[in-house]
Motif scaffolding. Structure first.
Motif: not given
Length: 168
Positions: A25, A27, A30, A33-34, A37, A67, A70, A73-74, A76, A78
């Motif tokens: 990710t 990040d 993030e 959070d992963i 989860e 990951a 994510a 969805k977002l 990448n 970064n």
């Protein structure tokens, strides 16, 4: 029969899971959070732990999939893996700047690799996983793992050399 303990077998994987999520990710929030989860999903599967060959590979696979979801969805967008600086052992400020720039360049090159190459390289070179474990986690053959690692290393080496030889 295996006796898998969440405290002794799953929780110690937190750092490995975090590094894998961070590598994918790019990040840190993030990635955290992963990991959370992932731990929840692993815990929710506790009834089938004894049927799982490797709880570590199982956990890493869940983490990787979360990951990748994510990132999809977002998007990448970064810029870097983290904000680590050069070690304190640099001889002078000039060498420290050069060292820091080289680390930054290598991270950018690794971050720009295709996901499979990046994941294979992370699991092999940074986590010390065997080819078989990586193949299990990523759902590919050991031969594909070796090819991805070889290509990733060659790309990093080649791009870094081009930058060193010709500058940015």
């Amino acid at each position: 029969m295996k006796n898998i303990s969440f405290r002794n077998d799953v929780l110690p994987l937190k750092n490995k899971l975090y590094r894998l999520a961070l590598r994918i990710t790019i990040d840190s929030a993030e990635a955290e959070d992963i990991v959370q989860e992932t731990l929840i999903k692993v815990w929710n599967k506790r009834e089938v732990w004894n049927e799982i060959e490797s709880i570590e590979a199982f956990s890493l696979t869940i983490c990787r999939n979360l990951a990748l979801d994510a990132v999809k969805k977002l998007g990448n967008n970064n810029d870097s893996l983290d904000n680590k600086t050069a070690p304190d052992c640099a001889y002078n400020p000039y060498e420290e700047i050069i060292h820091r720039d080289r680390i930054k360049v290598v991270k950018q090159i690794v971050d720009s690799l295709p996901e499979k190459q990046r994941s294979c390289m992370q699991l092999r070179d940074f986590e010390g996983k065997s080819y078989k474990d990586i193949a299990d986690v990523l759902g590919i053959t050991e031969e594909q793992v070796k090819i991805n690692i070889y290509r990733a290393r060659q790309t990093v080496k080649q791009r870094f050399q081009e930058i060193e030889d010709y500058g940015l």
